[in-house]
Motif scaffolding. Structure first.
Motif, PDB file in Angstrom:
ATOM      1  N   UNK A 207      15.492 -16.020   3.617  1.00  0.00           N
ATOM      2  CA  UNK A 207      16.377 -14.913   3.423  1.00  0.00           C
ATOM      3  C   UNK A 207      17.580 -14.268   4.249  1.00  0.00           C
ATOM      4  N   UNK A 208      16.323 -14.212   5.535  1.00  0.00           N
ATOM      5  CA  UNK A 208      17.675 -13.780   6.438  1.00  0.00           C
ATOM      6  C   UNK A 208      18.817 -14.408   6.920  1.00  0.00           C
ATOM      7  N   UNK A 209      18.061 -16.456   6.305  1.00  0.00           N
ATOM      8  CA  UNK A 209      20.092 -17.383   6.626  1.00  0.00           C
ATOM      9  C   UNK A 209      20.843 -16.120   6.072  1.00  0.00           C
ATOM     10  N   UNK A 210      20.989 -15.833   4.945  1.00  0.00           N
ATOM     11  CA  UNK A 210      21.477 -15.291   3.782  1.00  0.00           C
ATOM     12  C   UNK A 210      22.015 -14.061   4.391  1.00  0.00           C
ATOM     13  N   UNK A 211      21.781 -13.559   5.132  1.00  0.00           N
ATOM     14  CA  UNK A 211      21.817 -11.744   5.615  1.00  0.00           C
ATOM     15  C   UNK A 211      20.982 -10.956   4.738  1.00  0.00           C
ATOM     16  N   UNK A 212      19.689 -10.878   4.095  1.00  0.00           N
ATOM     17  CA  UNK A 212      19.151 -10.054   4.840  1.00  0.00           C
ATOM     18  C   UNK A 212      17.857  -9.973   5.263  1.00  0.00           C
ATOM     19  N   UNK A 213      18.363  -8.130   5.357  1.00  0.00           N
ATOM     20  CA  UNK A 213      17.040  -7.546   5.957  1.00  0.00           C
ATOM     21  C   UNK A 213      15.478  -7.660   5.240  1.00  0.00           C
ATOM     22  N   UNK A 214      14.640  -7.969   5.865  1.00  0.00           N
ATOM     23  CA  UNK A 214      13.558  -7.912   5.215  1.00  0.00           C
ATOM     24  C   UNK A 214      12.571  -6.587   6.223  1.00  0.00           C
ATOM     25  N   UNK A 215      12.065  -5.812   5.314  1.00  0.00           N
ATOM     26  CA  UNK A 215      10.834  -5.197   5.683  1.00  0.00           C
ATOM     27  C   UNK A 215       9.455  -5.126   4.462  1.00  0.00           C
ATOM     28  N   UNK A 216       8.935  -5.056   5.789  1.00  0.00           N
ATOM     29  CA  UNK A 216       7.533  -5.291   4.940  1.00  0.00           C
ATOM     30  C   UNK A 216       6.118  -4.863   5.258  1.00  0.00           C
ATOM     31  N   UNK A 217       5.074  -4.574   4.635  1.00  0.00           N
ATOM     32  CA  UNK A 217       3.720  -4.311   5.072  1.00  0.00           C
ATOM     33  C   UNK A 217       2.640  -3.974   3.782  1.00  0.00           C
ATOM     34  N   UNK A 218       1.351  -3.924   4.225  1.00  0.00           N
ATOM     35  CA  UNK A 218       0.997  -3.324   2.861  1.00  0.00           C
ATOM     36  C   UNK A 218       0.606  -1.473   2.871  1.00  0.00           C
ATOM     37  N   UNK A 219       0.778  -1.487   1.601  1.00  0.00           N
ATOM     38  CA  UNK A 219       0.798  -0.160   1.151  1.00  0.00           C
ATOM     39  C   UNK A 219      -0.177   0.182  -0.062  1.00  0.00           C
ATOM     40  N   UNK A 220      -0.856   1.693  -0.084  1.00  0.00           N
ATOM     41  CA  UNK A 220      -1.579   2.139  -0.762  1.00  0.00           C
ATOM     42  C   UNK A 220      -0.940   2.927  -2.115  1.00  0.00           C
ATOM     43  N   UNK A 221      -1.048   2.175  -3.308  1.00  0.00           N
ATOM     44  CA  UNK A 221      -1.068   2.693  -4.176  1.00  0.00           C
ATOM     45  C   UNK A 221      -1.171   4.738  -4.222  1.00  0.00           C
ATOM     46  N   UNK A 222      -2.548   4.609  -3.951  1.00  0.00           N
ATOM     47  CA  UNK A 222      -2.833   6.040  -3.936  1.00  0.00           C
ATOM     48  C   UNK A 222      -1.964   6.698  -2.981  1.00  0.00           C
ATOM     49  N   UNK A 223      -1.524   6.354  -2.341  1.00  0.00           N
ATOM     50  CA  UNK A 223      -0.257   7.472  -1.143  1.00  0.00           C
ATOM     51  C   UNK A 223       0.871   8.143  -1.413  1.00  0.00           C
ATOM     52  N   UNK A 224       1.338   7.073  -2.997  1.00  0.00           N
ATOM     53  CA  UNK A 224       2.587   6.987  -3.697  1.00  0.00           C
ATOM     54  C   UNK A 224       2.087   7.731  -5.038  1.00  0.00           C
ATOM     55  N   UNK A 225       1.652   8.993  -5.220  1.00  0.00           N
ATOM     56  CA  UNK A 225       1.724   9.733  -6.338  1.00  0.00           C
ATOM     57  C   UNK A 225       0.512   8.798  -8.051  1.00  0.00           C
ATOM     58  N   UNK A 226       0.182   8.406  -7.379  1.00  0.00           N
ATOM     59  CA  UNK A 226      -0.749   7.323  -8.016  1.00  0.00           C
ATOM     60  C   UNK A 226      -2.793   7.533  -7.575  1.00  0.00           C
ATOM     61  N   UNK A 227      -3.117   7.879  -9.148  1.00  0.00           N
ATOM     62  CA  UNK A 227      -4.555   8.651  -8.222  1.00  0.00           C
ATOM     63  C   UNK A 227      -5.958   7.726  -8.561  1.00  0.00           C
ATOM     64  N   UNK A 228      -4.756   6.552  -7.684  1.00  0.00           N
ATOM     65  CA  UNK A 228      -5.954   4.865  -7.915  1.00  0.00           C
ATOM     66  C   UNK A 228      -5.682   4.577  -6.045  1.00  0.00           C
TER      67      UNK A 228
END
Length: 268
Positions: A62-83
């Motif tokens: 994907x970087x070869x065709x111009x995409x910028x990639x951001x990634x990481x492990x995130x927790x639903x509990x930090x984003x308005x989800x009670x789980x």
């Protein structure tokens, strides 16, 4: 992606990412979200006779065709989800780097489902079409009635899981009530079984010293803990087992919604 069993590199389910990448290469959307289990960041697949990490494959193609990639492990509990539900998230854009949104204050189980009426095994409620309790084995009910909030029946001195008079060995996450004051544990596909992981309602202590709600969470409670709208339009033909499985496999909608709030836009 499957992380079950021996995690065979040739498992066809683990190669779905190849088709995702081919789709992106042909369609060239401006923004893409990919989410999966955290293990995807370490896992390798075989392409022909060559082993390659999935993350390296995504970046290489994907970087070869111009995409910028951001990634990481995130927790639903930090984003308005009670789980608590950790997922590997890829935010991919052709416009600019897609930043992860700021985290939100955690929502606990009490705030999400604490106002719902108590139910015991087999009981129903008129509050919502999916707020009804599964029927359970009488032994399971006895064990859980004597298990405090946040505890496992395995720690009970008298009413512990047993078979033919012998104590059943098991993990401390099984036959376990969840806690009121924390986000719920990750909801799994086996959320209909008391004997599986972290599935039992927190319960409330009764005057006789036992605890109420000796049962797994209702489908409605699972919906609220996953952030699924109350008016979720479930087909009438869908069985309880299928609905529970879908919830157990889901990407919580408010988790996804938060990611979209920082999505890059042209001329913005």
């Amino acid at each position: 992606m499957s992380i079950a069993g021996k995690m065979n590199e040739n498992d066809i389910r683990n190669k779905l990412i190849i088709y995702v990448i081919r789709f992106i290469e042909k369609v060239r959307p401006e923004n893409i979200i990919i989410e999966n289990v955290p293990t995807i960041l370490k896992f390798s697949i075989l392409i022909g006779k060559k082993r390659i990490k999935i993350i390296d494959l995504i970046k290489k193609r994907l970087e070869k065709i111009g995409y910028i990639i951001n990634y990481g492990v995130k927790n639903a509990a930090d984003y308005r989800t009670p789980q608590n539900r950790k997922r590997a998230i890829f935010l991919i854009s052709r416009i600019k780097k897609w930043e992860f949104p700021k985290t939100n204050k955690k929502i606990n189980v009490r705030k999400a489902i604490g106002n719902l009426p108590s139910l015991e095994s087999g009981q129903t409620s008129t509050i919502h079409r999916f707020h009804y309790a599964k029927e359970h084995n009488q032994k399971h009910i006895l064990w859980m009635k004597n298990t405090p909030t946040g505890e496992s029946a395995h720690t009970n001195k008298k009413y512990f899981p047993e078979k033919n008079g012998k104590k059943i060995k098991g993990f401390s996450t099984t036959y376990k009530r969840i806690k009121w004051n924390d986000p719920a544990p990750t909801i799994t596909m086996c959320n209909g079984a008391i004997s599986s992981q972290n599935n039992v309602h927190p319960g409330r202590k009764l005057p006789n010293g036992t605890y109420s709600d000796a049962r797994v969470l209702t489908i409605y409670e699972l919906m609220l803990l996953t952030g699924i709208p109350k008016n979720w339009n479930v087909p009438k033909w869908a069985t309880d087992g299928l609905i529970r499985k879908v919830i157990g496999e889901s990407f919580p909608p408010k988790f996804a919604e938060c990611m979209l709030e920082t999505m890059p836009k042209k001329n913005a």
